[in-house]
Design a protein around this motif. Structure first.
Motif, PDB file in Angstrom:
ATOM      1  N   PRO A 283       0.827  -1.207  -0.040  1.00  0.00           N
ATOM      2  CA  PRO A 283       0.004  -0.102   0.161  1.00  0.00           C
ATOM      3  C   PRO A 283       0.851   1.360  -0.076  1.00  0.00           C
ATOM      4  CG  PRO A 283      -0.851  -1.583   1.421  1.00  0.00           C
ATOM      5  CD  PRO A 283       0.551  -2.113   0.922  1.00  0.00           C
ATOM      6  N   GLY A 284       0.187   2.364  -0.856  1.00  0.00           N
ATOM      7  CA  GLY A 284       1.155   3.310  -0.702  1.00  0.00           C
ATOM      8  C   GLY A 284       2.293   3.633  -2.049  1.00  0.00           C
ATOM      9  N   HIS A 285       2.585   2.204  -2.482  1.00  0.00           N
ATOM     10  CA  HIS A 285       3.587   2.205  -3.419  1.00  0.00           C
ATOM     11  C   HIS A 285       3.199   1.761  -4.957  1.00  0.00           C
ATOM     12  CE1 HIS A 285       6.995   2.902  -0.584  1.00  0.00           C
ATOM     13  NE2 HIS A 285       6.352   2.251   0.121  1.00  0.00           N
TER      14      HIS A 285
ATOM     15  N   ALA B 154       0.739  12.472 -18.312  1.00  0.00           N
ATOM     16  CA  ALA B 154       1.507  13.678 -17.992  1.00  0.00           C
ATOM     17  C   ALA B 154       1.246  13.947 -16.335  1.00  0.00           C
ATOM     18  CB  ALA B 154       0.731  14.702 -18.847  1.00  0.00           C
ATOM     19  N   GLN B 155       0.268  14.037 -15.967  1.00  0.00           N
ATOM     20  CA  GLN B 155       0.086  14.347 -14.471  1.00  0.00           C
ATOM     21  C   GLN B 155       0.810  13.572 -13.535  1.00  0.00           C
ATOM     22  OE1 GLN B 155      -4.131  13.830 -14.239  1.00  0.00           O
ATOM     23  NE2 GLN B 155      -4.623  16.077 -14.870  1.00  0.00           N
ATOM     24  N   ALA B 156       0.839  12.018 -13.923  1.00  0.00           N
ATOM     25  CA  ALA B 156       1.738  11.378 -12.898  1.00  0.00           C
ATOM     26  C   ALA B 156       2.959  11.587 -13.091  1.00  0.00           C
ATOM     27  CB  ALA B 156       1.369  10.039 -13.363  1.00  0.00           C
ATOM     28  N   ARG B 157       3.760  11.858 -14.410  1.00  0.00           N
ATOM     29  CA  ARG B 157       5.015  12.287 -14.594  1.00  0.00           C
ATOM     30  C   ARG B 157       5.368  13.814 -13.845  1.00  0.00           C
ATOM     31  NH1 ARG B 157       8.438  12.478 -20.234  1.00  0.00           N
ATOM     32  NH2 ARG B 157      10.436  13.253 -19.321  1.00  0.00           N
ATOM     33  N   ALA B 158       4.266  14.612 -13.836  1.00  0.00           N
ATOM     34  CA  ALA B 158       4.761  15.982 -13.142  1.00  0.00           C
ATOM     35  C   ALA B 158       4.640  15.754 -11.753  1.00  0.00           C
ATOM     36  CB  ALA B 158       3.543  16.975 -13.490  1.00  0.00           C
ATOM     37  N   ALA B 159       3.856  14.623 -11.102  1.00  0.00           N
ATOM     38  CA  ALA B 159       3.765  14.427  -9.800  1.00  0.00           C
ATOM     39  C   ALA B 159       5.235  13.490  -9.306  1.00  0.00           C
ATOM     40  CB  ALA B 159       2.511  13.772  -9.320  1.00  0.00           C
ATOM     41  N   GLY B 160       6.019  12.980 -10.217  1.00  0.00           N
ATOM     42  CA  GLY B 160       7.005  12.277  -9.937  1.00  0.00           C
ATOM     43  C   GLY B 160       6.681  11.134  -9.720  1.00  0.00           C
ATOM     44  N   LEU B 161       5.656  10.497 -10.090  1.00  0.00           N
ATOM     45  CA  LEU B 161       5.234   9.089  -9.739  1.00  0.00           C
ATOM     46  C   LEU B 161       5.804   7.973 -10.631  1.00  0.00           C
ATOM     47  CD1 LEU B 161       1.378   9.695  -9.303  1.00  0.00           C
ATOM     48  CD2 LEU B 161       3.215   9.435  -7.173  1.00  0.00           C
ATOM     49  N   LEU B 162       6.033   8.252 -11.827  1.00  0.00           N
ATOM     50  CA  LEU B 162       6.524   7.440 -12.787  1.00  0.00           C
ATOM     51  C   LEU B 162       7.927   6.908 -12.737  1.00  0.00           C
ATOM     52  CD1 LEU B 162       5.218   9.037 -16.162  1.00  0.00           C
ATOM     53  CD2 LEU B 162       4.052   7.314 -14.528  1.00  0.00           C
ATOM     54  N   PRO B 163       8.128   5.767 -12.856  1.00  0.00           N
ATOM     55  CA  PRO B 163       9.642   5.048 -12.791  1.00  0.00           C
ATOM     56  C   PRO B 163      10.574   5.624 -13.661  1.00  0.00           C
ATOM     57  CG  PRO B 163       8.196   3.361 -13.420  1.00  0.00           C
ATOM     58  CD  PRO B 163       7.362   4.571 -13.286  1.00  0.00           C
TER      59      PRO B 163
END
Length: 205
Positions: free
Chosen positions: A140-142, A175-184
């Motif tokens: 959870p959380g990851h 794009a939103q996930a990338r801006a939030a720093g979520l993408l590997p």
């Protein structure tokens, strides 16, 4: 068993040999040695999941933080689904690309996804049952998601009216996930998997 590289590095289609007679069918749907010989390392089996879905349910696009990430080996044991691999690794030569593979209870194909790739599927039949072998347990959380209807991805799902979970409906765009720093990051994924194997092709399904 035949293992074919998809156009996205780290993703493979597995076609088993089916032995059919009047009693039914027998097959090896997973062989650790055959997979390891292709991808360069064994799948560390940590968790096995099963999901059932109504027709036109979409699950995904899901991914986990790297490290450790979560490699997956997926097949459809009942019914049929359209399985989708999405390259969400920042810096990858196929970043933003996707490829679809039909999985069903006739051909019994499977898909292997390396750590860092996004995964989703659409059920094509009622009670489509999908089995997953996973290299790490749920944390959870990851665990994260990308909206499966993100126009930037442009995934061609096989139906106009799709059913999503509330969590997937609320998922960010790529794009939103990338801006939030979520993408590997692609380099981190390659390092984590020991280099892997480079796919020859680049493109979208």
């Amino acid at each position: 068993m035949k293992i074919r590289s998809l156009s996205i590095e780290g993703a493979y289609e597995v076609t088993p040999q089916l032995h059919r007679d009047s009693r039914g069918t027998f097959l090896e749907w997973y062989r650790f040695d055959a997979l390891a010989a292709t991808v360069g390392h064994a799948l560390d089996l940590a968790q096995a999941n099963i999901s059932t879905s109504a027709r036109h349910v979409v699950r995904g696009v899901h991914f986990a933080d790297v490290p450790p990430g979560q490699a997956k080996y997926i097949t459809c044991v009942s019914g049929s689904v359209l399985d989708v691999v999405v390259d969400i690794r920042v810096g990858s030569p196929t970043y933003g690309a996707w490829e679809a593979v039909p999985l069903d209870d006739e051909d019994r194909r499977a898909v292997y996804l390396a750590e860092g790739l996004g995964h989703g599927f659409c059920a094509l039949t009622e009670n489509a049952t999908v089995a997953y072998l996973c290299s790490s347990t749920y944390r959870p959380g990851h665990e994260h998601g990308i909206h499966p209807l993100d126009p930037e991805l442009g995934i061609r799902w096989p139906a106009a009216a799709l059913e999503l979970s509330a969590k997937d409906e609320a998922a960010p765009t790529l794009a939103q996930a990338r801006a939030a720093g979520l993408l590997p990051r692609y380099d981190a994924c390659v390092e984590h998997s020991g280099g892997g194997h480079r796919a020859a092709g680049v493109g979208r399904a």
